[in-house]
Design an enzyme around this catalytic site. Structure first.
Site, PDB file in Angstrom:
ATOM      1  N   LYS A 189     -79.642 -58.052   9.120  1.00 17.72           N
ATOM      2  CA  LYS A 189     -78.562 -57.134   9.483  1.00 17.72           C
ATOM      3  C   LYS A 189     -77.330 -57.412   8.630  1.00 17.72           C
ATOM      4  CE  LYS A 189     -75.251 -57.395  12.475  1.00 17.72           C
ATOM      5  NZ  LYS A 189     -74.058 -56.722  11.920  1.00 17.72           N
ATOM      6  N   GLU A 394     -59.675 -72.010  10.679  1.00 19.78           N
ATOM      7  CA  GLU A 394     -60.035 -71.270   9.484  1.00 19.78           C
ATOM      8  C   GLU A 394     -59.227 -69.968   9.460  1.00 19.78           C
ATOM      9  OE1 GLU A 394     -64.126 -69.922   9.339  1.00 19.78           O
ATOM     10  OE2 GLU A 394     -64.227 -70.543   7.249  1.00 19.78           O
TER      11      GLU A 394
END
Lengths: 490, 305
Positions: A189, A394
Site C-alpha cells: 500500500k 522527530e
C-alpha cells in the site's frame, strides 16, 4: 566573523524541468491481480504540494479490495511464483530494474510533482537507487542457498507492505525487490499523499510480464494499511513509517506468529569534533538535515558540536544555509522543495513553536519562500537542551537542533540519549576516534565524514524504537526468508 | 541440594546442611525483595526446597544489574567472552553429578536420561563458546557500495534480553536459552521454570564462579506469568525470549513489548536435544552499517561505464 548571513548574492535563472515529461494521466487505478482496476474506496485527488493544485484523481481501495489483492497474491504464490526457479524469478527483477532506468526521467518528474522533493534529488537519488535496488536483488534470486540461511531457504509467502510518503518509489523498491527475490508475492500500500510513482512502477511491472498477482499495489489511507497488515492471509508484514504506527502494528500482530519488520522514526545525532574538516562537515550537516526537506527518518536532526568549534560551525552553517534555494521543486537549481502536505507543515510549525516556547533560539534562513504551496524555510535552533521536545521528537522537516559537548564521552552519552537508534554521523579527522565512536553509537547506520548514503548492498535499519529488521544487503534479504532453523527445531 | 540432602537422616547419620535457594542478581544471591517464597516439590511430589518467589521489584533490580553489565560484556573481546563461556562449561563439568541429581529428582527422569541432558548442556556451552569470535565474520560483511566509500556491516548485541526459560526442560532448556543470548554480548534477565527452579539457582552458582562479570546473567525464580509482563513493558529491556511462555502469555507479552518496539523471539516448538542452529543467536543481534569515504580517486583511472 562578519555579520552577513549569506556570502553569495547569486541570481539563478529558472531551469525548470518540464512537467509534460511525467505524462500524468487524469486518473490512476490500483493494480490488483495483474490489472489496473477501479477500487471500491473513495476517490482522492492527489495534489502537487508545491502549488496545492490537483495533479490527478486516484481510485482507492476498500477493505474488500484488500481481500481480493491478498487472494490474488496467494494464488500467484501457490501456482506460479513459489514454483518458479530463482534464475527465472531473477530475470523479472532485472527487467523491472531496467524498466525503471528506461523511464527514469518520467519517474523523477512524477515523483517530484507528487511529493514536492527537488527534481535533482528524485533524478539523482530516488529513481536510480530504486533501479539499483531491483538490480541488486535480482541477482539474489538464484543464490539464496549462498545467503547464509541454510542450504534451501524458503520464502515466507505473501508479504503485506506499507510505505511512507517521503521516498515513495524508493521505499516501494526497498520493499518489493527483496520480497520477490526471496520468492514471496506482495501486496503493498502506497502512502495516501503520494500514490503516483508506484503506479507508474506498476506499469513497469506489468510491462515486464511479471505474472498477475505477484505484485499488487493498493491505494488508500491508514485504514487500508491497517486492514492489510492485519489480514489473516498475510505471512509477513513490512512497514516503514512512524514509531507510533509501528507500535500499533507490532501490538496488533502479537500472538499471530507473523513475521514483522519495522523501519520507524529517528532523531539522529550528527557529531562534529573540533578536529573535523569544518567545511566538509558543514556540507554534511546541510545534507543531513535538508536533504528531502528533512523528511528522512535517518535525518541528522540533532547537531552535536564540540564546544570549542561551536561558534565557528554555526556561523559557517548559517552562511551556507543562506545560499540554499527553496522553491519550485521542478527547478533543477532548487535545493529545498515543498513540504509534502499541509498536515506535515502544521506538525513542523507546531513543534518549532514548542522550540521557541522552550527557550531555544530560532534562526531562519533569509531565503525567499514561495507564497503558495507548502514550504518551510531551513531553520536552526541553537541553545537546545536534551530535555526539549525539539531534541527528543522527530520533526520530519528542515529543522536542525544544535547541542554542544565537551568530551567524546559526553557526545556518546548525548547521542545515545534517545529512544531512537536509526542513524548517526561523526565528523573527525582522527581514524581511531571514528572507529571508537562508530562502535559506541547505538544506531543502525553510522556515517563517518559523510551522511545520508544509501546502497542496496548495505543493510539499513534501526536499533531500539527505530524498529527492527534490515533492508538491503544479506540481512535485508533474510527478512523475507524463513530463517527459523527448521531442521534443528530451534 | 534437593530432596536427598534436605531429607531426614537416620539415627546416627550426619544431618545434611540444606540449602536456601535465593535469586541471582548482579552477581549476588539476594532473597526476593518481596520476602515471598514458594514450595518446590520433586517429581514425586515430595518437598524439595523453598524457592524465592521473584517479584516486580526483583525484576527491575535485575534489569538495572543487566544494563550495568552490558557495556562491559558487550565491550569485552569476543575471544574473552568465548573463554568465559568455556569456563562455565568447565565449572559445570566439575559439578556434573549435582546437576544430574537435581534434574533426576526435579524432572523424574532416569539417571541416564538426566545425565544425557546435563552432558548436552555442558556441550552446548562449549558450542557457543566457539561462536563468540565467528559471529561477526559469518553475519557481517564488507559492502561493495556503488561509490567511493568503504562500508561494512557488523552484528552487535541488542542489549538487555529478558527470557522465560522452558517450564519442563529445567536445565538443558535453561542453558540453551541463556547461552546464545550472552554469546554475542547481550546481558540477560531470566525467569526460571516455575515448578522446577532448583537447577537454575544451582547454575547461578556455577556462573558466579566462572569469571562471568556480575549482572551478565540474572536469574529469577517464580512465576513467569507474574514477572514477565513487567519485563515486557520495561523501557530498559531491549528484547524478549518467550520460549518458556504458553501461547496466551506470549500474545500478551508481545503486545506489551510493542510499547517500546522490543525484539521478540518466540521461535518454534523447541527441541533442545537437537544441535542448535543460529536463529537464537540472530534473534538478539542488531546489524550496524558504517560508512566512510575512501577519498581516493580510482588508481587505475576509473571512469564510468
Amino acid at each position: 566573523m562578519a555579520k552577513k548571513t549569506s556570502g553569495f548574492e547569486w541570481e539563478y535563472a529558472p531551469a525548470p524541468e518540464s512537467a509534460a515529461i511525467g505524462k500524468l494521466k487524469e486518473r490512476y487505478l490500483p493494480f490488483i491481480g495483474g490489472k489496473f482496476v477501479e477500487g471500491n474506496g473513495e476517490e482522492i485527488k492527489t495534489i502537487n504540494p508545491a502549488t496545492e493544485q490537483p495533479l490527478a484523481v486516484v481510485s482507492t481501495v476498500s477493505t474488500d479490495d484488500v481481500d481480493t489483492a491478498v487472494t490474488a497474491a496467494r494464488t500467484a504464490y501457490d501456482t506460479v511464483w513459489s514454483k518458479m526457479p530463482g534464475s527465472e524469478r531473477g530475470k523479472y527483477l532485472f527487467r523491472i530494474a531496467r524498466g525503471i532506468a528506461e523511464r527514469a526521467r518520467e519517474l523523477a518528474v512524477v515523483e517530484t510533482l507528487d511529493n514536492g522533493k527537488p527534481i535533482k534529488e528524485s533524478r539523482d537519488v530516488d529513481v536510480p537507487t530504486a533501479s539499483a535496488h531491483f538490480f541488486y536483488h535480482a541477482g539474489w534470486a538464484d543464490k539464496l542457498q549462498h545467503a547464509g540461511f541454510g542450504p534451501d531457504p524458503k520464502p515466507l509467502g505473501v508479504a503485506g507492505q506499507v510505505i511512507p510518503w517521503n521516498f515513495p518509489l524508493l521505499m516501494a523498491a526497498w520493499k518489493i525487490a527483496p520480497a520477490l527475490a526471496a520468492g514471496n508475492t506482495v501486496v503493498i500500500k502506497s502512502a495516501e499523499t503520494t500514490p503516483l510513482s508506484i503506479l507508474v512502477l506498476a506499469e513497469i511491472i506489468a510491462d515486464a510480464g511479471v505474472p498477475p498477482g505477484v505484485v499488487n499495489i493498493l491505494t488508500g489511507a491508514g485504514d487500508i494499511g491497517k486492514a492489510l497488515v492485519n489480514h489473516p492471509g498475510i505471512d509477513k508484514v513490512a512497514f516503514t513509517g512512524s514509531t507510533d504506527v509501528g507500535r500499533q502494528i507490532q501490538s496488533s500482530l502479537a500472538g499471530t506468529g507473523r513475521k514483522v519488520t519495522l523501519e520507524l522514526g529517528g532523531k539522529a545525532a550528527n557529531i562534529v569534533f573540533d578536529d573535523a574538516p569544518i567545511d566538509q562537515a558543514v556540507e554534511g550537516i546541510v545534507n543531513g538535515i535538508f536533504f528531502n526537506q528533512g523528511h528522512v527518518c535517518c535525518a541528522g536532526s540533532r547537531l552535536l558540536v564540540q564546544e570549542s568549534v561551536a561558534e565557528e560551525v554555526l556561523e559557517k552553517l548559517r552562511t551556507r544555509i543562506g545560499t540554499l534555494r527553496i522553491g519550485d521543486p521542478m527547478d533543477k537549481n532548487t535545493d529545498v522543495g515543498a513540504i509534502n502536505s499541509g498536515e506535515q507543515l502544521s506538525k513542523i510549525r507546531e513543534l518549532t513553536a514548542v522550540g521557541d516556547a522552550e527557550g531555544a533560539q530560532r534562526w531562519t534562513s533569509p531565503c525567499p519562500v514561495p507564497d503558495r504551496g507548502f514550504f518551510f524555510p531551513p531553520t536552526i535552533f541553537s541553545g537546545v537542551s536534551q530535555a526539549m521536545r525539539i531534541a527528543r521528537e522527530e520533526i520530519f522537516g528542515p529543522v536542525l537542533s544544535v547541542l554542544t559537548f565537551r568530551t567524546p564521552d559526553e557526545a556518546v552519552a548525548k547521542a545515545n540519549n534517545t529512544p531512537y537508534g536509526l542513524s548517526a554521523g561523526v565528523w573527525t579527522e582522527k581514524g581511531s576516534r571514528i572507529l571508537g565512536m562508530a562502535q559506541s553509537l547505538r544506531a543502525g547506520v553510522v556515517w563517518a565524514n559523510t551522511f545520508n548514503r544509501f546502497d542496496p548492498t548495505a543493510a539499513f535499519g534501526g536499533y531500539k524504537e527505530s524498529g527492527f529488521g534490515r533492508e538491503g544487503g544479506r540481512s535485508g534479504l533474510g527478512a523475507y526468508l524463513d530463517t527459523d532453523d527448521v531442521a534443528e527445531g530451534f | 541440594m534437593a530432596a536427598k540432602d534436605s531429607g531426614r537422616a537416620a539415627a546416627g547419620e550426619r544431618v545434611a546442611v540444606a540449602k536456601t535457594y535465593k535469586l541471582f542478581i548482579g552477581g549476588a544471591f539476594p532473597r526476593s525483595e518481596s520476602g515471598r517464597t514458594y514450595q518446590v516439590t520433586d517429581a514425586k511430589g515430595g518437598f524439595a526446597a523453598n524457592a524465592a518467589q521473584g517479584s516486580r521489584k526483583d525484576a527491575r533490580d535485575a534489569v538495572v544489574a543487566a544494563r550495568k553489565a552490558f557495556g562491559t560484556w558487550a565491550g569485552s573481546t569476543a575471544y574473552n567472552r568465548g573463554q568465559v563461556i568455556y569456563r562455565i562449561a568447565e565449572m559445570l563439568e566439575g559439578r556434573r553429578a549435582q546437576f544430574v541429581e537435581l534434574v533426576t529428582a526435579g524432572e523424574g527422569l532416569t539417571t541416564s536420561t538426566a545425565a544425557a541432558a546435563v552432558d548436552a548442556a555442558i556441550d552446548r556451552l562449549v558450542h557457543y563458546a566457539g561462536w563468540t569470535d565467528k559471529i561477526a565474520s559469518v553475519l557481517g560483511s564488507a559492502n561493495p557500495v556503488a561509490g567511493p566509500y568503504f562500508s561494512f556491516s557488523t552484528p552487535e548485541p541488542t542489549g538487555v534480553v529478558a527470557a522465560a526459560a522452558p517450564q519442563d526442560d529445567s536445565f538443558l532448556g535453561l542453558v540453551s536459552v541463556i547461552a546464545p543470548i550472552i554469546t554475542s554480548g547481550n546481558t540477560a534477565v531470566v525467569v526460571s521454570s516455575a515448578a522446577r527452579p532448583l537447577p537454575a539457582i544451582a547454575f547461578a552458582e556455577v556462573l558466579a564462579t566462572a569469571d562471568l562479570p556480575a549482572g551478565v546473567v540474572n536469574l529469577l525464580t517464580g512465576d513467569a506469568a507474574e514477572i514477565m509482563p513487567h519485563l515486557a513493558a520495561h523501557g530498559d529491556v531491549n528484547a524478549l525470549d518467550l520460549t518458556g511462555c504458553d501461547a496466551e502469555l506470549r500474545a500478551a507479552l508481545e503486545r506489551a513489548a510493542a510499547g517500546t518496539v522490543k525484539r521478540v523471539f518466540a521461535g518454534r516448538q523447541p527441541n533442545f536435544t537437537a544441535p542448535p542452529g543460529t536463529a537464537r543467536l540472530r534473534a538478539f543481534l542488531e546489524t550496524k552499517t558504517v560508512w566512510h569515504p575512501t577519498g581516493a580517486v580510482a588508481l587505475s583511472g576509473g571512469g564510468s561505464y
